[in-house]
Scaffold this motif. Structure first.
Motif: not given
Length: 115
Positions: A58-63, A65-76, A81-85
């Motif tokens: 599972f690949d996530f991007k963790v951004t 938002v400020d010094s305490r809060e994160v936005l977690v997005e699933l990338i893939d 090694n093959v992308s799945i549904d």
């Protein structure tokens, strides 16, 4: 108006802290990798390798938002090694669990990120 509650930590120090802390919030059998996002100083790239026969990645991007809060997005989601549904319930449950672990890690690191 400038936001005063911004993240004020070196991106590599942040990635290193996450690398140390995230495994403590996850299931012991799962593995994770944390890297800084080269294109965004407020973001990290997290890869979680699920334990068991499925061998999901599972690949996530963790951004921050400020010094305490994160936005977690699933990338893939990948298997062998093959992308799945990612829509099946079992995959969604894993995504939900991993997002929770990522948020727990962010909370554990608040003393470092909240200056």
């Amino acid at each position: 108006m400038a936001k005063s509650d911004q993240l004020r930590i070196d991106p590599q120090q942040l990635a290193d802290a996450w690398s140390r802390t995230l495994p403590e919030t996850m299931n012991a059998s799962d593995r994770c990798e944390v890297h800084r996002d080269e294109s965004d100083a407020t973001a990290l790239r997290v890869t979680i390798h699920s334990a068991g026969h499925a061998m999901y990645e599972f690949d996530f991007k963790v951004t921050y938002v400020d010094s305490r809060e994160v936005l977690v997005e699933l990338i893939d989601v990948e298997k062998d090694n093959v992308s799945i549904d990612e829509r099946p319930d079992a995959i969604q449950q894993l995504i939900h669990d991993y997002k929770r672990h990522i948020h727990e890690c962010a909370q554990a690191l608040q003393s470092l990120t909240h200056a």
